[in-house]
Design an enzyme around this catalytic site. Structure first.
Site, mmCIF file in Angstrom:
data_model
loop_
_atom_site.group_PDB
_atom_site.id
_atom_site.type_symbol
_atom_site.label_atom_id
_atom_site.label_comp_id
_atom_site.label_asym_id
_atom_site.label_seq_id
_atom_site.Cartn_x
_atom_site.Cartn_y
_atom_site.Cartn_z
ATOM 1 N N LYS A 225 3.544 10.265 8.475
ATOM 2 C CA LYS A 225 2.250 10.011 9.279
ATOM 3 C C LYS A 225 3.242 10.228 10.988
ATOM 4 O O LYS A 225 3.055 11.348 11.215
ATOM 5 C CB LYS A 225 2.321 8.160 9.358
ATOM 6 C CG LYS A 225 1.190 7.715 8.245
ATOM 7 C CD LYS A 225 1.291 6.183 8.890
ATOM 8 C CE LYS A 225 -0.035 5.863 8.091
ATOM 9 N NZ LYS A 225 -1.472 6.033 7.846
ATOM 10 N N ASP B 60 8.999 2.763 1.157
ATOM 11 C CA ASP B 60 8.671 3.749 1.910
ATOM 12 C C ASP B 60 7.921 3.348 3.259
ATOM 13 O O ASP B 60 7.661 1.946 4.046
ATOM 14 C CB ASP B 60 7.238 2.793 0.976
ATOM 15 C CG ASP B 60 5.643 3.195 1.600
ATOM 16 O OD1 ASP B 60 5.606 3.707 2.680
ATOM 17 O OD2 ASP B 60 4.970 2.886 0.297
ATOM 18 N N PHE C 287 0.979 -1.161 0.264
ATOM 19 C CA PHE C 287 -0.324 0.128 -0.467
ATOM 20 C C PHE C 287 0.721 1.261 0.144
ATOM 21 O O PHE C 287 1.539 1.057 0.938
ATOM 22 C CB PHE C 287 -0.766 0.104 1.584
ATOM 23 C CG PHE C 287 -1.746 0.897 1.146
ATOM 24 C CD1 PHE C 287 -3.175 0.948 0.663
ATOM 25 C CD2 PHE C 287 -1.517 2.585 2.007
ATOM 26 C CE1 PHE C 287 -4.063 2.242 0.593
ATOM 27 C CE2 PHE C 287 -2.722 3.399 1.688
ATOM 28 C CZ PHE C 287 -3.554 3.199 0.982
#
Length: 387
Positions: A239, A210, A123
């Site tokens: 995040k 990532d 993702f």
């Protein structure tokens, strides 16, 4: 727009690892706004940084030098071993920057149709490029045609990557999560990262990681790749970097750091003074309070506790993770556990249908970890009895 399947609760305020709803009920937050609130809620260092910066300057655009941005970039480069940073507003945008670096790198090296290898169950975001790079048909369905330029390989399969290398001369990069978050807290095999680094060096591919979810202390090192003696060419994060303010970062070193030039990429809001002030407070606090060590210690303690108390249950398929990024995989769908936990004052998340995902704040202490362990064991045992 009707884009969220929201839970029937709304919060008025938070403090430390706890959130409080409109009726005053207390919840231990073990999902941290999906890995965002690394320092918990209302952390004084972040609050003070935001207040002080808001009194001075919030935004100017990247038409001008931004002192806060420069300082944050220097801090992140010192921590990561990278050379330069592009600041964005989100993890998806940070990954878009990485994808653009890879494509331009390919074109600069005479490859007209550059391709990036990505992993099953990955993702990387919900923009069109990151949606295509993700390995989840559910989030892609209805948004075709997807973009070209991506090849998919089984997660953590170095032999599959070697086979791609032998059969495709258009590959320019590999994009991989050190730990898949949305995909179910899937941890790479121990020797995969060093083997990937060696393969990328051999093929002159960019190794792109990532770390939107696994970065900023989550796994027990500031970045997950720092559990190994290697450097990627590109690493993205977001995040936990802003503790709630929207900021992403695409860091690069070596040939990847030299690829983008003026006019190749940009962002109106990216890295403005306000978000950089908050992120600097996060970076400094993680270091000053040794929160990577706390994540490692309490993460290991929690994983060990879950394995001891749940590992022999027939309903448990696997318990895995690193630091305070933990997944408990059940043998059947368990989305109902989210509401059951909430009713007991615990906020969790279920991803990939049957994996309890735990991302508690890095500031969690031993007593709070004990509450988290006992609560999860209780709801899983109750679920097993009823199924």
């Amino acid at each position: 727009m009707n884009t969220y399947g929201r839970l029937p609760v709304s919060f008025s305020h938070g403090k430390n690892v706890y959130l409080y709803d409109q009726e005053g009920h207390e919840y231990l937050d073990a999902i941290s706004g999906i890995g965002v609130n690394a320092l918990g809620h209302a952390h004084p260092a972040v609050t003070e940084a935001i207040k002080s910066q808001a009194d001075l300057l919030i935004h100017t655009s990247n038409l001008y030098g931004i002192e806060r941005q420069q300082k944050l970039a220097e801090s992140l480069c010192a921590i990561s071993g990278m050379e330069s940073v592009f600041f964005s507003n989100s993890g998806a945008e940070a990954n878009e920057a990485a994808i653009k670096i890879a494509r331009l790198y390919g074109h600069n090296n005479g490859i007209d149709l550059p391709q990036i290898v990505v992993m099953d169950n990955a993702f990387h975001g919900r923009t069109m490029a990151t949606l295509t790079a993700s390995g989840n048909r559910k989030i892609q369905a209805g948004f075709e045609p997807l973009l070209g330029g991506f090849l998919r390989a089984p997660h953590g399969d170095i032999e599959a990557l070697k086979n791609i290398a032998q059969n495709n001369r258009n590959v320019v990069a590999v994009l991989v999560e050190p730990i898949q978050g949305e995909g179910g807290i899937n941890v790479l095999p121990e020797n995969f990262m060093p083997q990937l680094r060696a393969l990328c060096d051999q093929q002159q591919w960019l190794m792109m990681l990532d770390e939107v979810q696994s970065g900023n202390g989550r796994t027990g090192e500031y970045f997950a790749y720092q559990h190994h003696d290697l450097l990627p060419d590109v690493v993205t994060t977001a995040k936990g970097l802003g503790n709630g303010l929207p900021i992403g970062a695409c860091l690069a070193q070596g040939k990847a750091a030299e690829t983008l030039g003026p006019g190749n990429h940009g962002s109106t809001y990216g890295g403005n003074p306000l978000v950089c002030a908050a992120a600097q407070a996060v970076v400094d606090t993680i270091a000053e309070q040794k929160l990577c060590d706390n994540a490692k210690q309490l993460g290991n303690w929690l994983i060990r506790g879950f394995r001891e108390q749940l590992g022999d249950k027939a309903i448990i398929k696997d318990i895995r993770g690193q630091g305070l990024m933990i997944g408990i995989e059940l043998t059947q769908p368990c989305g109902e556990l989210v509401n059951q936990a909430r009713e007991k004052g615990l906020l969790i998340n279920v991803t990939a249908g049957n994996v309890i995902r735990l991302l508690p704040p890095l500031i969690i202490n031993q007593a709070q970890a004990e509450i988290l362990l006992a609560s999860i064991v209780d709801i899983v045992n109750s679920f097993a009895e009823s199924h």
